[in-house]
Scaffold this active site. Sequence first.
Site, PDB file in Angstrom:
ATOM      1  N   SER A  42       0.792  -1.235   0.000  1.00  0.00           N
ATOM      2  CA  SER A  42       0.000   0.000   0.000  1.00  0.00           C
ATOM      3  C   SER A  42       0.824   1.286   0.000  1.00  0.00           C
ATOM      4  O   SER A  42       0.335   2.317  -0.441  1.00  0.00           O
ATOM      5  CB  SER A  42      -0.979   0.025   1.172  1.00  0.00           C
ATOM      6  OG  SER A  42      -0.317   0.275   2.382  1.00  0.00           O
ATOM      7  N   LYS A  86      -0.275   5.026   6.629  1.00  0.00           N
ATOM      8  CA  LYS A  86      -0.788   5.767   5.472  1.00  0.00           C
ATOM      9  C   LYS A  86      -0.316   7.210   5.539  1.00  0.00           C
ATOM     10  O   LYS A  86       0.130   7.703   6.567  1.00  0.00           O
ATOM     11  CB  LYS A  86      -2.325   5.768   5.452  1.00  0.00           C
ATOM     12  CG  LYS A  86      -2.975   4.410   5.500  1.00  0.00           C
ATOM     13  CD  LYS A  86      -2.763   3.613   4.255  1.00  0.00           C
ATOM     14  CE  LYS A  86      -3.457   2.249   4.380  1.00  0.00           C
ATOM     15  NZ  LYS A  86      -2.944   1.284   3.463  1.00  0.00           N
TER      16      LYS A  86
END
Length: 161
Positions: A42, A86
């Site tokens: 990711s 993130k």
Amino acid sequence: MNAWKSIAKEAFSQTCLVAKFLGFLHLTNNYLISPTLVYGPSMLPTLNLTGDVLLVEHVSHRFQKVGPGDVVLVRSPLDPTKMVTKRIVGMEGDQINFLPDPSITDICRTVMVPKGHIWIQGDNMYASCDSRHYGPVPYGLVQGKLFFRVWPPSSFGSFGQ
């Protein structure tokens, strides 16, 4: 009897020392700085697929000192037993334009980040489950800000955006 008193006193002293050390580790690991292993697709190309060991500081987010561009460690809104790494894309009040699933559609959506929330996304938009899937994330789920890469040795040093 004096021998037992002496042994008990020494044992108590050593136990207190160990308890202080464990308390220090707990405070350091939860409130100041801790190492974390981050892996997966990711955050490619910023982080390695096979894993990076990074240091996370736990002070900035407590003083509202994280913002767009910072890479943060967040408790997953889908599974509270997991942590995700993130990048912050938007803060409360920001208007975010995004593609819900770039592999399926090119229709852009817009959302306003509500008060007390942030918008997070992985750098690899094709392999990241992030705010595009579960919406804005409560700011309280932020656990820390990544700031230093320990592993791999070739990338050792300050973790910049």
